[in-house]
Enzyme design. Structure first.
Site, PDB file in Angstrom:
ATOM      1  N   ASN A   9       0.877  -1.177   0.000  1.00 47.38           N
ATOM      2  CA  ASN A   9       0.000   0.000   0.000  1.00 47.38           C
ATOM      3  C   ASN A   9       0.914   1.227   0.000  1.00 47.38           C
ATOM      4  O   ASN A   9       1.495   1.566   1.026  1.00 47.38           O
ATOM      5  CB  ASN A   9      -0.883  -0.037   1.264  1.00 47.38           C
ATOM      6  CG  ASN A   9      -1.689   1.237   1.433  1.00 47.38           C
ATOM      7  OD1 ASN A   9      -1.775   2.066   0.523  1.00 47.38           O
ATOM      8  ND2 ASN A   9      -2.285   1.401   2.609  1.00 47.38           N
ATOM      9  N   LYS A  11       0.174   4.251  -0.319  1.00 45.52           N
ATOM     10  CA  LYS A  11      -0.464   5.447   0.266  1.00 45.52           C
ATOM     11  C   LYS A  11      -0.236   6.653  -0.663  1.00 45.52           C
ATOM     12  O   LYS A  11      -0.144   6.470  -1.875  1.00 45.52           O
ATOM     13  CB  LYS A  11       0.047   5.678   1.685  1.00 45.52           C
ATOM     14  CG  LYS A  11      -0.116   4.410   2.548  1.00 45.52           C
ATOM     15  CD  LYS A  11       0.028   4.648   4.005  1.00 45.52           C
ATOM     16  CE  LYS A  11      -0.147   3.321   4.744  1.00 45.52           C
ATOM     17  NZ  LYS A  11      -0.123   3.455   6.195  1.00 45.52           N
ATOM     18  N   HIS A  94      -9.564   1.259   4.919  1.00 43.28           N
ATOM     19  CA  HIS A  94      -8.282   1.451   5.610  1.00 43.28           C
ATOM     20  C   HIS A  94      -8.494   2.426   6.771  1.00 43.28           C
ATOM     21  O   HIS A  94      -9.290   3.360   6.672  1.00 43.28           O
ATOM     22  CB  HIS A  94      -7.238   1.996   4.627  1.00 43.28           C
ATOM     23  CG  HIS A  94      -5.851   1.987   5.204  1.00 43.28           C
ATOM     24  ND1 HIS A  94      -5.407   2.959   6.069  1.00 43.28           N
ATOM     25  CD2 HIS A  94      -4.830   1.103   5.068  1.00 43.28           C
ATOM     26  CE1 HIS A  94      -4.163   2.665   6.440  1.00 43.28           C
ATOM     27  NE2 HIS A  94      -3.792   1.549   5.847  1.00 43.28           N
ATOM     28  N   GLU A  96      -6.877   4.860   7.751  1.00 40.26           N
ATOM     29  CA  GLU A  96      -6.676   6.279   7.418  1.00 40.26           C
ATOM     30  C   GLU A  96      -7.906   6.852   6.710  1.00 40.26           C
ATOM     31  O   GLU A  96      -8.211   8.033   6.847  1.00 40.26           O
ATOM     32  CB  GLU A  96      -5.394   6.434   6.576  1.00 40.26           C
ATOM     33  CG  GLU A  96      -4.153   6.227   7.442  1.00 40.26           C
ATOM     34  CD  GLU A  96      -2.955   5.634   6.734  1.00 40.26           C
ATOM     35  OE1 GLU A  96      -2.922   5.615   5.494  1.00 40.26           O
ATOM     36  OE2 GLU A  96      -2.032   5.163   7.444  1.00 40.26           O
ATOM     37  N   GLU A 164      -5.337  -4.725  10.701  1.00 39.34           N
ATOM     38  CA  GLU A 164      -4.309  -3.703  10.888  1.00 39.34           C
ATOM     39  C   GLU A 164      -4.605  -2.931  12.172  1.00 39.34           C
ATOM     40  O   GLU A 164      -5.397  -1.983  12.153  1.00 39.34           O
ATOM     41  CB  GLU A 164      -4.303  -2.734   9.708  1.00 39.34           C
ATOM     42  CG  GLU A 164      -3.981  -3.384   8.383  1.00 39.34           C
ATOM     43  CD  GLU A 164      -3.404  -2.384   7.391  1.00 39.34           C
ATOM     44  OE1 GLU A 164      -2.332  -2.660   6.861  1.00 39.34           O
ATOM     45  OE2 GLU A 164      -4.013  -1.325   7.171  1.00 39.34           O
ATOM     46  N   GLY A 170       2.523   2.400  10.773  1.00 36.62           N
ATOM     47  CA  GLY A 170       3.483   3.483  10.591  1.00 36.62           C
ATOM     48  C   GLY A 170       4.181   3.898  11.880  1.00 36.62           C
ATOM     49  O   GLY A 170       4.859   4.923  11.923  1.00 36.62           O
ATOM     50  N   SER A 209       3.478  -2.006  10.343  1.00 36.35           N
ATOM     51  CA  SER A 209       4.939  -2.039  10.521  1.00 36.35           C
ATOM     52  C   SER A 209       5.571  -3.381  10.170  1.00 36.35           C
ATOM     53  O   SER A 209       6.527  -3.816  10.816  1.00 36.35           O
ATOM     54  CB  SER A 209       5.317  -1.614  11.950  1.00 36.35           C
ATOM     55  OG  SER A 209       4.876  -0.299  12.205  1.00 36.35           O
TER      56      SER A 209
HETATM   57  P1  PGA Z   1       2.826   0.375   7.671  1.00 37.48           P
HETATM   58  O1  PGA Z   1       1.367   0.594   7.047  1.00 37.48           O
HETATM   59  O2  PGA Z   1       3.365  -0.905   7.109  1.00 37.48           O
HETATM   60  O3  PGA Z   1       3.611   1.591   7.243  1.00 37.48           O
HETATM   61  O4  PGA Z   1       2.653   0.312   9.155  1.00 37.48           O
HETATM   62  C1  PGA Z   1       0.504  -0.491   6.838  1.00 37.48           C
HETATM   63  C2  PGA Z   1      -0.795   0.006   6.253  1.00 37.48           C
HETATM   64  O5  PGA Z   1      -1.274   1.074   6.646  1.00 37.48           O
HETATM   65  O6  PGA Z   1      -1.379  -0.664   5.367  1.00 37.48           O
END
Ligand code: PGA
Length: 247
Positions: A9, A11, A94, A96, A164, A170, A209
């Protein structure tokens, strides 16, 4: 036997030069992959990514789609448009999107309907915040996210669920393999109550992460079938290390 799946992803990252370099660093190496691999760029980078990935083991998806197929919805991109371009996947719900765009379970469910109807394979994201975990509500939150967007769907063909935990995205904090497995087992059990879904055959991804160094331990858990990768998917060698850990 569920085939492993690793999804990047990206983003809101990238440029034409970055995409060329990132995909260029992966396609040759991944020609013979034993796992399913997908990357999800921004909408504007989808055509370039599709061209760069053509003939390789990498398929392409989007990070979101509209809940309707066309019309007066300024700024939106529909599932049929994504399918028409050549996308196979779409990430939905997601955290976000839930956090910054106030997406609720019902809207995520409507997007899922639109995705499946157009032939896209949906990757439904669920997960609790730190506050919810500390309050002992993690399973209840995840159960209501699943129930709220999967109930009453006519078809759930190809559904993938990504767990997640919001506190792990992140942040560099990863759920321990045991914590992740516990929630994945709970998700699989919850999916048994959704009509029309084969819970045992549904792929469950972990996200938060994930990197080359922790992927192997996560993938060794019984109900973890792959990963949804954010930050580490922007680095070809890290992403390849995660893919290798899934082989
Ligand atoms: P990350 O994000 O691997 O940077 O923690 C995962 C995601 O949001 O899909």
């Amino acid at each position: 036997m569920r085939r492993s799946l690793v999804v990047g992803n990206w983003k809101m990252n990238g440029s034409k030069a970055f995409v060329e370099q990132l995909v260029g660093g992966m396609v040759g190496v991944l020609s013979n992959a034993q796992v399913d691999i997908a990357v999800c760029p921004t909408y504007v980078h989808i055509p370039q990514t599709l061209t760069a990935c053509a003939g390789s083991a990498i398929s392409v998806g989007a990070q979101d789609c509209s809940h309707v197929s066309s019309g007066a919805y300024t700024g939106e991109v529909s599932a049929p448009m994504l399918r028409d371009l050549g996308c196979q996947w779409v990430i939905l719900g997601h955290s976000e999107r839930r956090q910054y765009h106030d997406e609720q379970n019902a809207l995520v469910g409507a997007k899922l309907t639109a995705a499946v109807e157009s032939g896209l394979l949906p990757i439904l994201c669920v997960g609790e915040t730190l506050e919810q975990r500390e309050g002992g509500e993690a399973q209840a939150v995840v159960a209501s996210q699943l129930e709220g967007s999967l109930r009453d769907q006519v078809s759930l063909a190809g559904l993938v669920v990504a767990y997640e935990p919001v506190w792990a995205i992140g942040t560099g904090l990863t759920a321990s393999p045991e914590q992740a497995q516990e929630m994945h087992a709970f998700i699989r059990q919850s999916l048994e109550n959704i009509p029309g879904l084969d819970a045992a055959a549904t792929r469950l991804l972990y996200g938060g992460s994930v990197k080359g160094a922790n992927a192997g331990e996560l993938f060794s858990q019984a109900d973890i079938d792959g990963a949804l990768v954010g930050g580490a998917a922007l680095d070809a060698s890290e992403f390849l290390a995660i893919v290798n850990a899934a082989c």
